[in-house]
Write an enzyme that holds these catalytic residues in place. Structure first.
Site, PDB file in Angstrom:
ATOM      1  N   ASP A 445       0.828  -1.195   0.000  1.00 51.34           N
ATOM      2  CA  ASP A 445       0.000   0.000   0.000  1.00 51.34           C
ATOM      3  C   ASP A 445       0.871   1.257   0.000  1.00 51.34           C
ATOM      4  O   ASP A 445       2.079   1.209   0.302  1.00 51.34           O
ATOM      5  CB  ASP A 445      -0.903  -0.023   1.249  1.00 51.34           C
ATOM      6  CG  ASP A 445      -2.276   0.569   0.970  1.00 51.34           C
ATOM      7  OD1 ASP A 445      -2.390   1.344   0.021  1.00 51.34           O
ATOM      8  OD2 ASP A 445      -3.215   0.255   1.723  1.00 51.34           O
ATOM      9  N   ASP A 509     -10.459   1.627  -4.306  1.00 52.98           N
ATOM     10  CA  ASP A 509     -11.055   1.281  -3.009  1.00 52.98           C
ATOM     11  C   ASP A 509     -12.573   1.228  -3.121  1.00 52.98           C
ATOM     12  O   ASP A 509     -13.252   0.832  -2.174  1.00 52.98           O
ATOM     13  CB  ASP A 509     -10.655   2.312  -1.942  1.00 52.98           C
ATOM     14  CG  ASP A 509      -9.360   1.903  -1.246  1.00 52.98           C
ATOM     15  OD1 ASP A 509      -8.845   0.816  -1.547  1.00 52.98           O
ATOM     16  OD2 ASP A 509      -8.875   2.678  -0.397  1.00 52.98           O
TER      17      ASP A 509
HETATM   18  C1  DGJ Z   1      -6.014   1.426   1.396  1.00 57.19           C
HETATM   19  C2  DGJ Z   1      -6.241   0.215   0.558  1.00 57.19           C
HETATM   20  O1  DGJ Z   1      -6.584   0.554  -0.750  1.00 57.19           O
HETATM   21  C3  DGJ Z   1      -7.288  -0.658   1.217  1.00 57.19           C
HETATM   22  O2  DGJ Z   1      -7.603  -1.735   0.391  1.00 57.19           O
HETATM   23  C4  DGJ Z   1      -6.746  -1.110   2.533  1.00 57.19           C
HETATM   24  O3  DGJ Z   1      -5.646  -1.937   2.324  1.00 57.19           O
HETATM   25  C5  DGJ Z   1      -6.382   0.094   3.384  1.00 57.19           C
HETATM   26  N1  DGJ Z   1      -5.543   1.036   2.703  1.00 57.19           N
HETATM   27  C6  DGJ Z   1      -5.703  -0.342   4.643  1.00 57.19           C
HETATM   28  O4  DGJ Z   1      -5.228   0.694   5.367  1.00 57.19           O
END
Ligand code: DGJ
Length: 706
Positions: A445, A509
């Site tokens: 991430d 997301d």
């Molecule tokens: C952002 C990501 O895109 C999510 O899928 C998840 O992993 C969160 N961060 C976790 O903090």
């Protein structure tokens, strides 16, 4: 006579005139190699006249346009030595052709600057790759403000399609007509970004999914970028892209060089689909790093299921349920490491949280593996929270500009990867996790933009990006079995260069199937489905609060690298059965989806998406109704890519129940198990389709009948 060279791929030809400065004379359908006499005629045919009331010499639109040569459009290079040598004029020096690559050296002996231009024409896909290196040949430092990759376009290219977006709404497209002046996109966010995807399409007016002359561009770079489309006053037009360099970011000492990222270019005469048929095979052949024989395992990612609420016995239940529905890779997302109970603390402290996991992660990993699944783990190595042991111990590792107070993003700071101590610490922390556990996948991430990034007082986005590549490459080398996903808050770091280190993109997301339809459509122009993380989320979307039934969610997630993003323990039995069904469908069609040719169909009704994947034997088509249909009858499905000869078996794989309310009688064929029709009918006449409710989808399978 000017010196000219020709590069051929199986389907295209590139002709470059080398002097005085290299200029593309032609790039298009393959031509037979020209002999010397033909070349003379070719040059005669393409030579420009001189304009009245302007410079008395022809000014080429070269591979690196120079202001010093009276090219008044955007220069390819902007550099100086404390104000001097600011308007270079290059001369072709020499060239070399090595397989499919043409390398050209150009010199400005007055300014002592050398350019090395490389053009590679991929033999199979005809994707053209361009990069330039600038070398300082003088003892005084050369400040490079800009080095961009210029590509000339023909006159009919007057419509630009660019991609903008934001978190949870990535890859939206807009079109602008370009007759004069410039269209510019600039990204200064320090990563590829949700806002400005480093790609564009430029084509003839109203180019569509299936029709029109169109050029697709992608700048392979995960930092800042800028691109522009420009029409000069003489009508010549160009696309120009490169890294957006911050002040003082590149200062070259003698014999030092700066190399641009690579610009990838594809051309299609059959609309956007023609670009898909070039970019996808190119990526599959040259950029994908995972073993093509290993199937893309179906994911279960814990994030939207449990967020930071980790409990090993509950996770164990989730693992059992995941296995029952057919999941092949179980991923523990954010929240597993020391003190990580929310998004305000602990980033940087890469040790398993003993309070949450007294036995560590190993028992769960064992369970995952025993159930035949791979285990994956979330990390965000480039960051630390102010509230973390790492920050308390090493505040000096902060990537910031001294004297200013650093701004947090999602409560976190960025680490300076160019600091070798910081780099080594992070590497050993990750190496330790991977060495101590049986991990097949890391969800990498990167949840914030970079502001005032400085290393040793100098702007550092370029250096940070290069250091990230170095880090990933080192990790890839020491743990070749571990696949990395480029996540970045979903969609924030998707580009061809990061693909050299990563095997999958977390697309967005936003798991809302309606939003995903557009995001995935535009992503599929550049990336094949096996790279596109596409998850079934809960019935009520966590980002939009919209509700969608499992079929719309399932069909939307089917055309990517599929996963589920929820808590299977908390779901009803019927939902679980439905997840299982869509996972099975995905597995059934996975060989086709992950190796076939993706397409999107033009529809007069913009409220529907009709798309799919085909190979020589079969085609899987989804029709997704996004809003209330424009017309009372659905436009028939015409599949121009099928062969006219031969018969095809057509079957409805899924027809949404609710839609039966909208029609008195469905088309008769949908009531049959399968019908057999001729390819030329499907191509030219079209298959009659039932009307769908808004926010629903159907799935049709078409197979060659022997
Ligand atoms: C952002 C990501 O895109 C999510 O899928 C998840 O992993 C969160 N961060 C976790 O903090």
């Amino acid at each position: 006579m000017n010196k000219t060279v020709q590069l051929n791929s199986q389907q295209s030809t590139l002709i470059v005139c080398l002097n005085p400065m290299p200029e593309i004379l032609y790039w298009g359908e393959r031509l037979e190699p020209l002999n010397e006499q033909e070349l003379v005629q070719f040059q005669l045919m393409t030579e420009r006249g001189l304009m009245q009331a302007r410079i008395d010499e022809d000014v080429p639109l070269s591979l690196c346009p120079e202001l010093g040569r009276a090219n008044f459009g955007s220069p390819g290079l902007e550099a100086h030595r404390e104000g001097k040598s600011w308007a270079p004029q290059f001369i072709y020096d020499s060239h070399q052709i090595n397989a499919q690559t043409l390398s050209i050296k150009c010199q400005d002996i007055v300014a002592s600057i050398e350019l090395q231009i490389a053009l590679t024409l991929d033999d199979d896909s005809s994707v053209l790759a361009k990069s330039i290196k600038v070398i300082n040949r003088d003892s005084t430092p050369l400040t490079v403000n800009k080095l961009a990759l210029t590509f000339p376009l023909p006159y009919q290219a007057n419509q630009v399609m660019s991609f903008h977006g934001r978190w949870s709404r990535e890859l939206q497209s807009q079109r602008v007509r370009l007759d004069h002046g410039q269209f510019i996109q600039e990204n200064r966010r320090g990563r590829t970004s949700h806002e400005y995807f480093p790609s564009c399409l430029i084509g003839e007016e109203n180019f569509s999914e299936e029709k029109g002359d169109v050029w697709g561009f992608h700048l392979a770079w995960s930092g800042n970028h800028a691109w522009k489309a420009e029409v000069k006053s003489d009508g010549r037009r160009l696309m120009q892209a490169g890294e957006l360099l911050l002040p003082g970011e590149v200062i070259l000492k003698q014999n030092e060089s700066y190399q641009t990222p690579t610009l990838y270019i594809a051309h299609s005469r059959s609309g956007i689909n023609g670009l898909r048929t070039k970019f996808h095979p190119f990526i599959r052949q040259h950029l994908i790093r995972f073993d093509r024989h290993k199937v893309r395992p179906v994911h279960l990612n814990t994030w939207e299921g449990i967020y930071f609420d980790h409990n090993p016995s509950y996770l164990s239940e989730m693992i059992s349920e995941a296995a029952k529905i057919g999941v092949e890779r179980f991923i523990i997302d954010d929240g597993w490491f020391k003190g990580r109970n929310n998004d305000k603390a602990a980033l940087g402290d890469w040790l398993v949280d003993k309070n949450k996991y007294p036995q560590g992660l190993t028992p769960l990993i064992k369970q995952v593996n025993e159930l035949g699944m791979e285990f994956g783990l979330w990390v965000e190595p480039e960051m630390f929270n102010p509230d973390s042991d790492l920050f308390r111990t090493h505040p000096e590792w902060l990537l910031a500009s001294e004297g200013y107070s650093a701004v947090t993003g999602r409560n976190q700071y960025v680490l300076d990867l160019q600091n070798s101590e910081c780099f080594d610490y992070l590497y050993s922390a990750l190496n330790q996790i991977l060495s101590d556990h049986h991990i097949g996948y890391l969800k990498w991430d990167m949840n914030r933009e970079i502001v005032q990034a400085s290393h040793l007082g100098r702007a550092a986005v370029n250096g940070q990006t290069q250091a990230l590549y170095k880090f990933l490459s080192k990790l890839n080398q020491s743990h070749p079995e571990v696949e990395i996903e480029s996540c970045s808050s979903g969609g924030g770091r998707m580009d061809f260069e990061i693909l050299r280190y990563a095997c999958r993109f977390w697309t967005s997301d936003c798991n809302d199937a309606l939003e995903r339809q557009t995001i995935q459509r535009n992503m599929s122009i550049f990336f094949p489905p096996e790279l596109m993380g596409a998850h079934i989320g809960p019935e009520k979307s966590h980002t939009t609060r919209r509700r969608h039934d499992i079929h719309f969610r399932g069909i939307t997630a089917l055309f990517g690298h599929m996963g589920v993003e929820l808590d299977p323990v908390a779901e009803s039995e019927s939902e679980k059965q439905a997840f299982k069904h869509y996972i099975e469908l995905h597995k059934q069609f996975r060989p086709l989806l992950h190796s076939g040719q993706s397409f999107f169909l033009d529809s007069r009704d913009h409220s529907r998406h009709a798309y799919g994947v085909f190979d020589k034997q079969q085609t899987l088509v989804a029709i997704a109704q996004l809003a209330m249909p424009e017309y009372m009858l659905m436009e028939p499905l015409k599949l121009g890519m099928l062969e006219s000869d031969g018969d095809y078996r057509v079957s409805m794989v899924h027809f949404p129940h609710s839609s039966r309310g909208l029609m008195k009688r469905q088309p008769d064929w949908t009531q049959e198990q399968t019908i057999v029709v001729k390819g030329c009918w499907l191509k030219n006449v079209g298959l009659s389709l039932p009307i769908l409710d808004p926010e629903s989808a159907m799935l049709i399978h078409i197979e060659k009948s022997h």
